[in-house]
Design a protein around this motif. Structure first.
Motif, short mmCIF file in Angstrom:
data_model
loop_
_atom_site.label_atom_id
_atom_site.label_comp_id
_atom_site.label_asym_id
_atom_site.label_seq_id
_atom_site.Cartn_x
_atom_site.Cartn_y
_atom_site.Cartn_z
N LYS A 16 -26.61 -16.37 -29.84
CA LYS A 16 -25.63 -17.56 -29.28
C LYS A 16 -25.75 -18.49 -28.33
O LYS A 16 -25.25 -19.58 -28.63
CB LYS A 16 -24.50 -16.70 -28.96
CG LYS A 16 -23.53 -16.55 -28.56
CD LYS A 16 -22.17 -15.86 -28.23
CE LYS A 16 -20.61 -16.56 -28.15
NZ LYS A 16 -20.69 -18.50 -26.64
N ARG A 17 -26.39 -18.32 -27.71
CA ARG A 17 -27.24 -19.76 -26.87
C ARG A 17 -28.19 -20.56 -26.96
O ARG A 17 -27.82 -21.45 -26.91
CB ARG A 17 -28.11 -18.83 -25.79
CG ARG A 17 -28.86 -19.74 -25.16
CD ARG A 17 -28.95 -18.75 -23.18
NE ARG A 17 -30.44 -18.38 -23.92
CZ ARG A 17 -31.03 -17.38 -23.77
NH1 ARG A 17 -30.36 -17.42 -22.04
NH2 ARG A 17 -32.11 -17.16 -23.86
N ASN A 31 -26.80 -21.38 -30.42
CA ASN A 31 -26.17 -22.36 -31.49
C ASN A 31 -24.96 -23.36 -29.40
O ASN A 31 -24.45 -24.03 -29.92
CB ASN A 31 -24.39 -20.93 -32.17
CG ASN A 31 -25.64 -20.63 -33.15
OD1 ASN A 31 -26.82 -21.55 -33.92
ND2 ASN A 31 -25.58 -20.32 -33.68
N ASP A 32 -24.85 -22.39 -28.72
CA ASP A 32 -24.11 -23.07 -27.91
C ASP A 32 -24.69 -24.14 -27.36
O ASP A 32 -24.43 -25.36 -26.46
CB ASP A 32 -23.48 -22.19 -26.63
CG ASP A 32 -22.46 -20.75 -27.25
OD1 ASP A 32 -22.22 -20.84 -28.20
OD2 ASP A 32 -22.62 -19.49 -26.34
N HIS A 37 -24.71 -25.74 -33.83
CA HIS A 37 -24.99 -24.93 -35.14
C HIS A 37 -25.96 -25.47 -36.29
O HIS A 37 -27.07 -24.59 -37.35
CB HIS A 37 -23.56 -24.91 -36.33
CG HIS A 37 -22.87 -23.96 -35.57
ND1 HIS A 37 -22.97 -22.25 -34.93
CD2 HIS A 37 -21.75 -24.03 -34.54
CE1 HIS A 37 -21.93 -21.79 -34.41
NE2 HIS A 37 -21.02 -23.08 -34.17
#
Length: 612
Positions: free
Chosen positions: A488-489, A491-492, A496
């Protein structure tokens, strides 16, 4: 002058210097004495050798020891020529005087470098003593006294001592008597070199045979089996011709010592025919196909005759058969090449090499060419070249079949597209239905569009089947659940798009490490992956996962802003236990994955039940 006559004259001129038949006009003089301490004299041993050919009916033919020979026997000096004779019923007597002119007692070995002699007796006379050694293929291998594929006679001479050595040689086939006198050091050095050469040759032949056998078992393609059969039969034939089979396989069986040679030769001919028929893809009903069928049955018939006829006839018949088979395969390969069958070119070259090498080897084996050892080495080179060319031909055949398959697929697609475009106007309603069907098919697709790996639907389909198979067969099945750490880090931080790049990178690494045909890599969630490893236990699965984790952790990616990013994975592994279903296996692997996450990530842990 006809071309055939011209060819006969050329071959006669080429082969005539190599013929080693006795010269009736040779001077009938006594044999000179060889000084064993002189290395130059030892290398010119045949200058000191005399021989006599005794046909049936002569007193020398019936003599069983030198003392029974007529005193006025007309010995013929060899004059440096090897004693090589084509198939003959005569008994050959060979005589040699050896003297030690040195100041010390020394040992030499009289070596006869031809293992395929039926009966050979050595007499060594010095002072008032005579020692004899009776050996040959008609006697157990232990009769040679020294465990060596050739015949060795130890000659120990005191200072100034002279020994007289006489040989009586008789054989049902060709007769080669290549003699040499060597020191123990020379014997050992020569033996070491030959052992290395033969070891490399027979080892490579065995590897190729096993490799083709494995290809047959894995692909079911029958010409791989025939090629393995051919190389095994050819190896056995050369092993027997070189004297190794008599030394290692049937040292106490005098019948097999001779029978094995024509037997393995007929097996070679049969294997050649079966392989050629399969590989050349000869069309049924053609002349070539009929000839190969007839050839195969002839080989079977000659194989049966090997157990009935005497060796002298079977070796000649089977040699002619083998050379005829090689020639016919060469002709049929040329025909198939002209018909456009491209792999036949390499097959043609392979049999051209074999035809030349086999012809020279046959001439040496039947006593029409000297230096059998050199012809044996030449034959091994020819076999090596042929094996390489045949295997390359099989690669080319596989490539051709693959290209044809792709061409058929491409033509089918092109034709389908053309028909679809041609009938678009009439089939609009059908196209709408087809669109719906395509959308439905897309939802049922078994592959992940982003990574190209199998998706969750495929996992749901194949996982129960593999579990059932493992329970039925008793084979192992391991499941590894792999999850990207802190994804997730990524993507953040970089978006994406870069996240998709990372997922594709992970999928590529999974495909690289999951190598076996039945192993399956699956993306069943966002950054969640699964590995199905049939036939792999938990320890093997952990090795795969550890190698995967290390490879990914050590391979950085470059983010859009130029930052070097290193991805790590965590993995949970479980192997199917007795009485366990797929849901329980999946749950244990998931628990192991959770434990790996808890323990700090970037590691692969086994399920507790698996470790127990």
């Amino acid at each position: 002058m006809s071309p055939v006559l011209r060819m006969f004259i050329v071959l006669s001129l080429v082969l005539f210097p190599a013929l080693a038949t006795p010269d009736p006009g040779s001077l009938r003089i006594g044999c000179q004495t060889l000084d064993a301490t002189d290395s130059g004299a030892r290398h010119s041993l045949m200058q000191y050798v005399c021989f006599y050919s005794a046909p049936p009916g002569e007193p020398a033919y019936d003599a069983s020891e030198p003392g029974q020979l007529p005193e006025d026997l007309a010995w013929t000096p060899a004059h440096g020529r090897d004693l090589v004779f084509s198939a003959t019923r005569s008994v050959y007597w060979v005589h040699l005087h050896i003297r030690n002119s040195g100041a010390h007692r020394s040992l030499w070995y009289l070596k006869l470098d031809y293992p395929l002699l039926d009966e050979i007796t050595f007499w060594q006379t010095g002072h008032d003593t005579t020692e004899s050694l009776v050996t040959g293929d008609q006697h157990p291998f232990s009769s040679r006294g020294i465990d060596y594929r050739y015949f060795l006679l130890p000659v120990t001479l005191d200072a100034g001592e002279t020994h007289s050595i006489t040989l009586r040689v008789h054989s049902s086939g060709a007769l080669n008597v290549p003699l040499s006198l060597e020191t123990p050091a020379e014997i050992i050095a020569g033996s070491n070199h030959l052992t290395l050469a033969h070891g490399l040759f027979y080892g490579a032949l065995l590897v190729f045979a096993v490799f083709n056998l494995l290809l047959f078992f894995s692909s079911g393609t029958v010409y791989y089996f025939y090629n393995a059969f051919y190389m095994a039969a050819l190896g056995l034939f050369l092993f027997a011709m070189g004297g190794f089979a008599n030394q290692y396989f049937w040292s106490n069986s005098t019948d097999l010592a001779n029978t094995s040679i024509p037997l393995s030769l007929s097996l070679c001919a049969l294997a050649m025919t079966l392989f050629g028929r399969s590989f050349l893809d000869v069309s049924p009903g053609t002349t070539s196909e009929t000839a190969l069928k007839t050839q195969a049955w002839l080989c079977v018939g000659f194989l049966a005759l090997t157990f009935v006829l005497p060796y002298s006839k079977t070796i000649l018949l089977n040699t002619v058969l083998t050379l005829a088979v090689i020639s016919s395969l060469f002709i049929i390969a040329a025909i198939r090449w002209k018909q456009g069958y491209q792999p036949a070119l390499w097959y043609l070259l392979a049999w051209l090499v074999m035809l030349i090498g086999g012809l020279i080897y046959a001439l040496a084996a039947f006593g029409y060419l000297t230096d059998f050892l050199a012809r044996e080495a030449l034959m091994q080179i020819a076999v090596g070249g042929q094996v390489i060319l045949l295997n390359y031909a099989m690669v080319q055949r596989w490539r051709l079949l693959n290209e044809k398959l792709l061409a058929v697929e491409h033509n089918a697609r092109t034709e389908l597209e053309f028909k679809v475009h041609e009938r678009t106007a009439q089939l609009r309603s059908t196209m709408r239905e087809l669109e719906k069907a395509n959308r439905k098919l897309s939802t049922l697709s078994l592959n992940d569009a982003l990574t190209g790996l199998h998706n969750r639907r495929h996992l749901d389909t194949i996982f129960p089947e593999l579990c059932a198979e493992a329970r039925r067969t008793g084979h192992t099945l391991s499941l590894a659940l792999v999850d990207a750490d802190h994804f997730k880090r990524i993507n953040d931080t970089w978006g994406h798009s870069f996240g998709d790049t990372c997922l594709q990178f992970i999928a590529e690494m999974l495909s690289r490490h999951v190598k076996r045909p039945r192993d399956i890599a699956i993306r069943f969630g966002g950054e969640e992956f699964a590995l199905l490893l049939p036939g792999t236990d938990a320890s093997g699965a952990r090795n795969v996962c550890n190698a995967l984790l290390a490879d990914i952790a050590n391979t950085p990616l470059t983010a859009p802003d130029g930052t070097e990013v290193r991805i790590t994975l965590s993995a949970g592994i479980a192997s199917l236990a007795a009485g366990e279903n797929q849901d329980q296996l999946f749950e244990r692997a998931d628990e192991a994955l959770y434990a790996a996450k808890t323990e700090g990530r970037n590691c692969a842990l086994l399920s507790q039940a698996t470790e127990a």
